[in-house]
Design a protein around this motif. Structure first.
Motif, PDB file in Angstrom:
ATOM      1  N   GLN A 179      -8.190 -19.508  10.414  1.00 31.61           N
ATOM      2  CA  GLN A 179      -6.877 -18.865  10.525  1.00 31.61           C
ATOM      3  C   GLN A 179      -6.537 -18.587  11.994  1.00 31.61           C
ATOM      4  OE1 GLN A 179      -4.759 -18.372   7.871  1.00 31.61           O
ATOM      5  NE2 GLN A 179      -3.302 -17.921   9.479  1.00 31.61           N
ATOM      6  N   ALA A 180      -7.523 -18.144  12.764  1.00 33.59           N
ATOM      7  CA  ALA A 180      -7.306 -17.873  14.188  1.00 33.59           C
ATOM      8  C   ALA A 180      -6.921 -19.155  14.923  1.00 33.59           C
ATOM      9  CB  ALA A 180      -8.553 -17.256  14.802  1.00 33.59           C
ATOM     10  N   LEU A 181      -7.592 -20.249  14.625  1.00 33.37           N
ATOM     11  CA  LEU A 181      -7.262 -21.510  15.268  1.00 33.37           C
ATOM     12  C   LEU A 181      -5.870 -22.001  14.883  1.00 33.37           C
ATOM     13  CD1 LEU A 181     -10.709 -23.327  15.051  1.00 33.37           C
ATOM     14  CD2 LEU A 181      -9.570 -22.450  17.105  1.00 33.37           C
ATOM     15  N   ARG A 182      -5.456 -21.734  13.657  1.00 30.54           N
ATOM     16  CA  ARG A 182      -4.086 -22.081  13.254  1.00 30.54           C
ATOM     17  C   ARG A 182      -3.073 -21.301  14.080  1.00 30.54           C
ATOM     18  NH1 ARG A 182      -5.742 -21.133   7.795  1.00 30.54           N
ATOM     19  NH2 ARG A 182      -6.806 -22.998   7.121  1.00 30.54           N
ATOM     20  N   GLU A 242      -0.122 -19.074  22.486  1.00 34.86           N
ATOM     21  CA  GLU A 242      -1.206 -18.249  23.014  1.00 34.86           C
ATOM     22  C   GLU A 242      -1.075 -16.820  22.477  1.00 34.86           C
ATOM     23  OE1 GLU A 242      -3.760 -19.198  24.805  1.00 34.86           O
ATOM     24  OE2 GLU A 242      -3.062 -21.227  25.156  1.00 34.86           O
ATOM     25  N   TYR A 243      -2.191 -16.238  22.103  1.00 37.78           N
ATOM     26  CA  TYR A 243      -2.238 -14.850  21.646  1.00 37.78           C
ATOM     27  C   TYR A 243      -3.251 -14.100  22.500  1.00 37.78           C
ATOM     28  CZ  TYR A 243       0.290 -15.818  17.314  1.00 37.78           C
ATOM     29  OH  TYR A 243       1.240 -16.159  16.397  1.00 37.78           O
ATOM     30  N   SER A 244      -2.971 -12.833  22.743  1.00 35.68           N
ATOM     31  CA  SER A 244      -3.976 -11.996  23.386  1.00 35.68           C
ATOM     32  C   SER A 244      -5.007 -11.610  22.326  1.00 35.68           C
ATOM     33  CB  SER A 244      -3.334 -10.750  23.994  1.00 35.68           C
ATOM     34  OG  SER A 244      -2.862  -9.891  22.978  1.00 35.68           O
ATOM     35  N   ARG A 245      -6.122 -11.097  22.767  1.00 30.87           N
ATOM     36  CA  ARG A 245      -7.180 -10.690  21.840  1.00 30.87           C
ATOM     37  C   ARG A 245      -6.667  -9.612  20.888  1.00 30.87           C
ATOM     38  NH1 ARG A 245     -13.114 -10.848  22.068  1.00 30.87           N
ATOM     39  NH2 ARG A 245     -13.849  -9.274  20.604  1.00 30.87           N
ATOM     40  N   LEU A 263     -13.736 -13.351  17.348  1.00 33.08           N
ATOM     41  CA  LEU A 263     -12.954 -13.291  18.577  1.00 33.08           C
ATOM     42  C   LEU A 263     -13.814 -13.592  19.805  1.00 33.08           C
ATOM     43  CD1 LEU A 263     -10.696 -10.199  17.791  1.00 33.08           C
ATOM     44  CD2 LEU A 263     -10.040 -12.609  17.781  1.00 33.08           C
ATOM     45  N   ASP A 264     -15.049 -13.094  19.809  1.00 33.09           N
ATOM     46  CA  ASP A 264     -15.968 -13.393  20.912  1.00 33.09           C
ATOM     47  C   ASP A 264     -16.259 -14.886  20.990  1.00 33.09           C
ATOM     48  OD1 ASP A 264     -16.105 -10.730  21.658  1.00 33.09           O
ATOM     49  OD2 ASP A 264     -18.006 -10.361  20.593  1.00 33.09           O
ATOM     50  N   THR A 265     -16.462 -15.503  19.832  1.00 31.66           N
ATOM     51  CA  THR A 265     -16.729 -16.938  19.789  1.00 31.66           C
ATOM     52  C   THR A 265     -15.535 -17.733  20.321  1.00 31.66           C
ATOM     53  OG1 THR A 265     -18.149 -16.620  17.861  1.00 31.66           O
ATOM     54  CG2 THR A 265     -17.369 -18.863  18.271  1.00 31.66           C
ATOM     55  N   LEU A 266     -14.337 -17.340  19.918  1.00 31.86           N
ATOM     56  CA  LEU A 266     -13.134 -18.031  20.392  1.00 31.86           C
ATOM     57  C   LEU A 266     -12.966 -17.896  21.901  1.00 31.86           C
ATOM     58  CD1 LEU A 266     -10.660 -17.066  17.540  1.00 31.86           C
ATOM     59  CD2 LEU A 266     -11.658 -19.316  17.964  1.00 31.86           C
ATOM     60  N   GLU A 267     -13.278 -16.724  22.436  1.00 34.76           N
ATOM     61  CA  GLU A 267     -13.211 -16.531  23.890  1.00 34.76           C
ATOM     62  C   GLU A 267     -14.281 -17.357  24.598  1.00 34.76           C
ATOM     63  OE1 GLU A 267     -13.398 -12.271  24.477  1.00 34.76           O
ATOM     64  OE2 GLU A 267     -11.247 -12.209  24.863  1.00 34.76           O
ATOM     65  N   TYR A 282     -10.855 -20.932  23.565  1.00 34.88           N
ATOM     66  CA  TYR A 282      -9.662 -21.008  22.729  1.00 34.88           C
ATOM     67  C   TYR A 282      -8.766 -19.788  22.899  1.00 34.88           C
ATOM     68  CZ  TYR A 282     -12.111 -24.781  20.346  1.00 34.88           C
ATOM     69  OH  TYR A 282     -12.779 -25.940  20.067  1.00 34.88           O
ATOM     70  N   LEU A 283      -9.358 -18.683  23.251  1.00 42.14           N
ATOM     71  CA  LEU A 283      -8.651 -17.415  23.425  1.00 42.14           C
ATOM     72  C   LEU A 283      -8.796 -17.003  24.883  1.00 42.14           C
ATOM     73  CD1 LEU A 283      -7.195 -15.133  21.875  1.00 42.14           C
ATOM     74  CD2 LEU A 283      -9.420 -14.105  21.468  1.00 42.14           C
ATOM     75  N   SER A 284      -7.668 -16.908  25.599  1.00 43.30           N
ATOM     76  CA  SER A 284      -7.723 -16.623  27.030  1.00 43.30           C
ATOM     77  C   SER A 284      -6.598 -15.677  27.426  1.00 43.30           C
ATOM     78  CB  SER A 284      -7.603 -17.924  27.828  1.00 43.30           C
ATOM     79  OG  SER A 284      -7.403 -17.658  29.183  1.00 43.30           O
ATOM     80  N   ALA A 285      -6.962 -14.545  28.005  1.00 45.80           N
ATOM     81  CA  ALA A 285      -5.962 -13.580  28.474  1.00 45.80           C
ATOM     82  C   ALA A 285      -5.179 -14.152  29.652  1.00 45.80           C
ATOM     83  CB  ALA A 285      -6.637 -12.272  28.862  1.00 45.80           C
TER      84      ALA A 285
END
Length: 161
Positions: free
Chosen positions: A11-14, A20-23, A46-50, A54-57
């Motif tokens: 779901q997060a990857l979708r 882009e989303y913040s944490r 969320l830690d794994t995505l960072e 995939y997740l970047s502020a």
């Protein structure tokens, strides 16, 4: 990996595939979507995505600046970044660039909306409020409006008084 964790990751990857989303934003969206997940599982995802990038502020800051700069001032953009839970040091780094280009942005916004200097105090107040609501600082607003007063004739200036 549990099924709930893999569901959260998918779901997060979708979500991240769209924009882009913040944490903080992603955490709110995921916790509302899958309520059966524990907080620890959500933090792990969320830690794994960072970790995988995939997740970047930093990318969120760049995206917000790119989309908002043509219409808004640094105050409004800073407020939006704080609401998204972006770290202060990233906001401060972005402020240097935003403040450097704020006058040009304010002139462009003012020109698109009004295009001509105010002819009376009521119109001047309207233009000031508009630019303030867009997040421009009072110094920049004063410079934008005074720049255009220099361009008007003396007769119009006396009428304006």
């Amino acid at each position: 990996m549990t099924t709930i964790q893999s569901q959260l990751e998918m779901q997060a990857l979708r979500y991240l595939a769209r924009r882009e989303y913040s944490r903080l934003e992603l955490e709110k969206k995921l916790s509302a979507k899958l309520q059966g997940a524990s907080q620890e599982t959500l933090v792990t995802v969320l830690d794994t995505l960072e970790q995988y990038g995939y997740l970047s502020a930093q990318r969120v800051v760049e995206q917000v600046i790119q989309t908002r700069r043509p219409k808004f001032g640094w105050q409004r953009i800073t407020h939006e970044l704080k609401e998204k839970g972006i770290a202060e040091h990233l906001i401060e780094d972005a402020l240097v660039e935003l403040k450097a280009t704020e006058f040009d942005s304010a002139c462009d916004v003012w020109q698109k909306k009004f295009g001509q200097p105010p002819c009376n105090m009521k119109e001047r107040g309207k233009q000031i409020r508009f630019l303030m609501n867009r997040g421009f600082s009072s110094d920049v607003i004063h410079r934008v409006l005074s720049r255009d007063y220099e361009e008007i004739s003396w007769e119009n200036f006396l009428y304006w008084l």
